[in-house]
Design a protein around this motif. Structure first.
Motif, PDB file in Angstrom:
ATOM      1  N   ALA A 148      47.385  44.912  45.321  1.00 42.73           N
ATOM      2  CA  ALA A 148      46.185  45.887  45.096  1.00 42.73           C
ATOM      3  C   ALA A 148      45.080  45.467  46.302  1.00 42.73           C
ATOM      4  O   ALA A 148      44.882  44.320  46.444  1.00 42.73           O
ATOM      5  CB  ALA A 148      45.544  45.663  43.786  1.00 42.73           C
ATOM      6  N   MET A 149      44.754  46.525  46.901  1.00 44.81           N
ATOM      7  CA  MET A 149      43.486  46.467  47.771  1.00 44.81           C
ATOM      8  C   MET A 149      42.265  46.977  47.195  1.00 44.81           C
ATOM      9  O   MET A 149      42.133  47.702  46.278  1.00 44.81           O
ATOM     10  CB  MET A 149      43.773  47.293  48.968  1.00 44.81           C
ATOM     11  CG  MET A 149      44.855  46.881  49.861  1.00 44.81           C
ATOM     12  SD  MET A 149      44.850  47.987  51.590  1.00 44.81           S
ATOM     13  CE  MET A 149      46.258  47.427  52.219  1.00 44.81           C
ATOM     14  N   CYS A 150      41.222  46.580  47.775  1.00 47.45           N
ATOM     15  CA  CYS A 150      39.880  46.993  47.020  1.00 47.45           C
ATOM     16  C   CYS A 150      38.875  46.564  48.101  1.00 47.45           C
ATOM     17  O   CYS A 150      39.035  45.895  49.011  1.00 47.45           O
ATOM     18  CB  CYS A 150      39.436  46.272  45.841  1.00 47.45           C
ATOM     19  SG  CYS A 150      39.356  44.286  45.838  1.00 47.45           S
ATOM     20  N   GLY A 151      37.592  47.474  47.846  1.00 50.95           N
ATOM     21  CA  GLY A 151      36.655  47.016  48.960  1.00 50.95           C
ATOM     22  C   GLY A 151      36.021  45.678  48.527  1.00 50.95           C
ATOM     23  O   GLY A 151      35.700  44.965  49.576  1.00 50.95           O
ATOM     24  N   ASP A 183      38.981  37.218  37.220  1.00 52.35           N
ATOM     25  CA  ASP A 183      40.227  36.340  37.245  1.00 52.35           C
ATOM     26  C   ASP A 183      41.333  37.191  37.799  1.00 52.35           C
ATOM     27  O   ASP A 183      41.981  37.948  37.303  1.00 52.35           O
ATOM     28  CB  ASP A 183      40.405  35.649  35.987  1.00 52.35           C
ATOM     29  CG  ASP A 183      41.494  34.787  36.183  1.00 52.35           C
ATOM     30  OD1 ASP A 183      42.266  34.571  37.319  1.00 52.35           O
ATOM     31  OD2 ASP A 183      42.167  34.324  35.290  1.00 52.35           O
ATOM     32  N   THR A 184      41.507  37.398  38.993  1.00 50.95           N
ATOM     33  CA  THR A 184      42.555  38.436  39.630  1.00 50.95           C
ATOM     34  C   THR A 184      43.798  37.633  39.534  1.00 50.95           C
ATOM     35  O   THR A 184      44.929  38.432  39.380  1.00 50.95           O
ATOM     36  CB  THR A 184      42.437  38.564  41.126  1.00 50.95           C
ATOM     37  OG1 THR A 184      42.415  37.355  41.778  1.00 50.95           O
ATOM     38  CG2 THR A 184      40.838  39.541  41.041  1.00 50.95           C
ATOM     39  N   THR A 185      44.001  36.339  39.323  1.00 46.72           N
ATOM     40  CA  THR A 185      45.188  35.563  39.387  1.00 46.72           C
ATOM     41  C   THR A 185      46.151  35.973  38.102  1.00 46.72           C
ATOM     42  O   THR A 185      47.319  36.129  38.270  1.00 46.72           O
ATOM     43  CB  THR A 185      45.205  34.083  39.483  1.00 46.72           C
ATOM     44  OG1 THR A 185      44.339  33.632  38.293  1.00 46.72           O
ATOM     45  CG2 THR A 185      44.403  33.761  40.812  1.00 46.72           C
ATOM     46  N   SER A 186      45.387  36.315  36.907  1.00 45.95           N
ATOM     47  CA  SER A 186      46.137  36.581  35.778  1.00 45.95           C
ATOM     48  C   SER A 186      46.219  38.068  35.424  1.00 45.95           C
ATOM     49  O   SER A 186      47.048  38.503  34.427  1.00 45.95           O
ATOM     50  CB  SER A 186      45.272  36.036  34.496  1.00 45.95           C
ATOM     51  OG  SER A 186      44.104  36.800  34.564  1.00 45.95           O
ATOM     52  N   MET A 187      45.940  38.791  36.420  1.00 46.45           N
ATOM     53  CA  MET A 187      46.203  40.288  36.313  1.00 46.45           C
ATOM     54  C   MET A 187      47.561  40.690  36.553  1.00 46.45           C
ATOM     55  O   MET A 187      48.088  41.891  35.753  1.00 46.45           O
ATOM     56  CB  MET A 187      45.301  40.926  37.362  1.00 46.45           C
ATOM     57  CG  MET A 187      43.873  40.851  37.050  1.00 46.45           C
ATOM     58  SD  MET A 187      43.002  42.021  38.010  1.00 46.45           S
ATOM     59  CE  MET A 187      41.025  42.161  37.306  1.00 46.45           C
ATOM     60  N   GLY A 188      48.324  40.232  37.082  1.00 43.73           N
ATOM     61  CA  GLY A 188      49.870  40.543  37.365  1.00 43.73           C
ATOM     62  C   GLY A 188      50.303  40.932  38.668  1.00 43.73           C
ATOM     63  O   GLY A 188      51.316  41.442  38.845  1.00 43.73           O
ATOM     64  N   PHE A 189      49.256  41.508  39.614  1.00 50.03           N
ATOM     65  CA  PHE A 189      49.410  41.646  41.001  1.00 50.03           C
ATOM     66  C   PHE A 189      49.970  40.437  41.819  1.00 50.03           C
ATOM     67  O   PHE A 189      49.785  39.470  41.409  1.00 50.03           O
ATOM     68  CB  PHE A 189      48.321  42.082  41.644  1.00 50.03           C
ATOM     69  CG  PHE A 189      47.626  43.300  40.856  1.00 50.03           C
ATOM     70  CD1 PHE A 189      47.976  44.648  41.159  1.00 50.03           C
ATOM     71  CD2 PHE A 189      46.282  43.143  40.158  1.00 50.03           C
ATOM     72  CE1 PHE A 189      47.622  46.008  40.266  1.00 50.03           C
ATOM     73  CE2 PHE A 189      45.718  44.498  39.664  1.00 50.03           C
ATOM     74  CZ  PHE A 189      46.464  45.681  39.544  1.00 50.03           C
ATOM     75  N   LYS A 190      50.977  40.874  42.494  1.00 47.08           N
ATOM     76  CA  LYS A 190      51.454  39.956  43.575  1.00 47.08           C
ATOM     77  C   LYS A 190      50.190  39.279  44.307  1.00 47.08           C
ATOM     78  O   LYS A 190      50.281  38.088  44.727  1.00 47.08           O
ATOM     79  CB  LYS A 190      52.311  40.600  44.462  1.00 47.08           C
ATOM     80  CG  LYS A 190      52.928  39.705  45.643  1.00 47.08           C
ATOM     81  CD  LYS A 190      53.884  40.255  46.548  1.00 47.08           C
ATOM     82  CE  LYS A 190      54.586  39.128  47.837  1.00 47.08           C
ATOM     83  NZ  LYS A 190      55.224  39.916  48.557  1.00 47.08           N
ATOM     84  N   GLN A 191      49.315  40.296  44.686  1.00 46.38           N
ATOM     85  CA  GLN A 191      48.126  39.868  45.448  1.00 46.38           C
ATOM     86  C   GLN A 191      46.994  40.814  45.414  1.00 46.38           C
ATOM     87  O   GLN A 191      47.508  42.103  45.306  1.00 46.38           O
ATOM     88  CB  GLN A 191      48.463  39.525  46.977  1.00 46.38           C
ATOM     89  CG  GLN A 191      47.331  38.747  47.772  1.00 46.38           C
ATOM     90  CD  GLN A 191      47.800  38.371  48.945  1.00 46.38           C
ATOM     91  OE1 GLN A 191      48.719  38.565  49.674  1.00 46.38           O
ATOM     92  NE2 GLN A 191      46.730  37.610  49.875  1.00 46.38           N
ATOM     93  N   VAL A 192      45.778  40.375  45.185  1.00 47.03           N
ATOM     94  CA  VAL A 192      44.732  41.245  45.255  1.00 47.03           C
ATOM     95  C   VAL A 192      43.908  40.699  46.682  1.00 47.03           C
ATOM     96  O   VAL A 192      43.440  39.740  46.726  1.00 47.03           O
ATOM     97  CB  VAL A 192      43.670  40.980  44.213  1.00 47.03           C
ATOM     98  CG1 VAL A 192      42.484  41.809  44.106  1.00 47.03           C
ATOM     99  CG2 VAL A 192      44.410  41.292  42.747  1.00 47.03           C
ATOM    100  N   ILE A 193      43.423  41.812  47.218  1.00 45.15           N
ATOM    101  CA  ILE A 193      42.879  41.545  48.531  1.00 45.15           C
ATOM    102  C   ILE A 193      41.787  42.504  48.698  1.00 45.15           C
ATOM    103  O   ILE A 193      41.667  43.614  48.847  1.00 45.15           O
ATOM    104  CB  ILE A 193      43.838  41.846  49.909  1.00 45.15           C
ATOM    105  CG1 ILE A 193      45.092  41.259  49.580  1.00 45.15           C
ATOM    106  CG2 ILE A 193      43.243  41.437  51.275  1.00 45.15           C
ATOM    107  CD1 ILE A 193      46.222  41.393  50.740  1.00 45.15           C
TER     108      ILE A 193
END
Length: 371
Positions: A319-322, A329-339
């Motif tokens: 997931a990309m975001c501005g 807590d992005t680590t528990s969301m389920g994405f491989k990575q949040v950037i």
């Protein structure tokens, strides 16, 4: 390697199509043999109509109609919607959106969705028998009374006086009169696309969660919540606590209570339109995103829908975001990575410029390819 790009707009900065183009171009530049599939997506927020239009293609006919602005003193709005056969696709934000109200003029107590109702009636006059309405980005908290008033419903106080359809009058409504509602309105099918799952009232409801974003003071938010609670007593009992009933200031509840309306997460609707499950069946990676990832992301937003679909087929999602909201807590969301694509220290005004956003997205895409 097959990479599917399904990214929502970065609101106020770049469209879904612009972002997908830049990401796709960078992937091909770095990995010439990669198979890149880009699909426009939206989640029921403003911009959904344009997304649907790009999916439909040449069959889509854009219609224009002059409608009332969210506030009476503002100029009328040139609203647009798309029609394909007997189905019309439209965004509530086109006629009743917060972006139509200058910052110094915000007045959620007096704001109305009447203009959206005029747009709907115009579509019905154009032969539409199914209205697909994206609910995001509203300036209102009127329980949908504005839309319903434009379609012929009357809202009366205890003495029989007709009340203007707006948030400050919800608590005064004692009776709903539908004698002037045409049968073709009642026979029209409505699909309401939401990007939130909030109930109509309560601490997680339309007033307390969203009205402050539209200019409400704490006292006004409380008053609106009381009004929505009262309005709910005039609707079928099951409506108020349905997930998404609080979308667009309670539009969902009002329309589901009085019209032939159903609710659907906007991202699910769009993913079905593009046959997303088939597209990712043999994919190695999915790239998604939105302008800001926060605690609401997993509650009806586009990245959550993309993630849920990809999980079923064990396809990793980045997931990309501005930006990422502080404390998320992005680590528990389920994405491989949040950037987050915005460099640390860059001023918001600079980061929101379209060319800057696209440059930042291109830079992050190059980083992703070397993960």
């Amino acid at each position: 390697m097959k990479i599917v790009i399904a990214i929502d707009k970065f609101k106020g900065s770049a469209t879904s199509q612009q972002l997908a183009q830049v990401i796709g171009d960078e992937i091909i530049r770095m990995l010439p043999d990669a198979q890149v599939v880009a699909v426009p997506i939206a989640d029921g927020g403003d911009g959904t109509m344009q997304c649907v239009k790009s999916i439909i293609g040449d069959r889509a006919v854009t219609c224009h109609v002059s409608v009332a602005a969210p506030l009476r003193h503002l100029p009328r709005v040139d609203a647009q919607y798309v029609i394909d056969g007997d189905t019309a696709y439209m965004d509530l934000a086109t006629a009743s959106g917060l972006a139509l109200v200058p910052d110094g003029c915000r007045n959620v107590m007096g704001a109305s969705t009447f203009g959206t109702g005029e747009m709907i009636f115009h579509a019905i006059n154009n032969g539409a028998r199914h209205i697909v309405l994206g609910l995001g980005g509203s300036a209102t908290c009127d329980g949908g009374t504005g839309i319903l008033a434009a379609l012929g419903f009357r809202f009366l106080d205890k003495t029989g006086n007709e009340m203007a359809p707006c948030g400050e009058n919800l608590a005064k409504i004692e009776r709903i009169d539908n004698i002037n509602v045409e049968s073709r309105v009642l026979n029209t099918r409505f699909t309401l696309l939401t990007d939130v799952d909030n109930p109509l009232f309560g601490m997680k409801g339309a007033a307390y969660v969203f009205a402050p974003q539209k200019g409400a003071t704490p006292q006004q938010a409380e008053s609106l919540d009381n009004g929505l609670r009262h309005f709910a007593t005039l609707l079928p009992s099951h409506v108020a606590q349905m997930p998404g009933a609080g979308a667009a200031g309670g539009v969902t509840a009002g329309m589901m209570g009085l019209l032939n309306a159903t609710i659907k997460p906007g991202i699910e609707f769009v993913l079905e339109m593009v046959h997303f499950d088939n597209l990712i069946a043999d994919a190695d990676l999915v790239i998604t995103g939105e302008g800001r990832i926060d605690s609401q992301t997993l509650h009806g937003k586009a990245p959550a829908g993309v993630l849920a679909a990809a999980k079923k087929q064990n396809v990793p999602v980045i997931a990309m975001c501005g930006s990422v909201a502080p404390g998320t807590d992005t680590t528990s969301m389920g994405f491989k990575q949040v950037i987050a694509v915005t460099p640390h220290g860059m001023a918001l005004r600079q980061a929101l410029k379209t060319d800057v956003t696209l440059q930042n997205v291109a830079h992050v895409t190059r980083k992703i390819l070397f993960l």
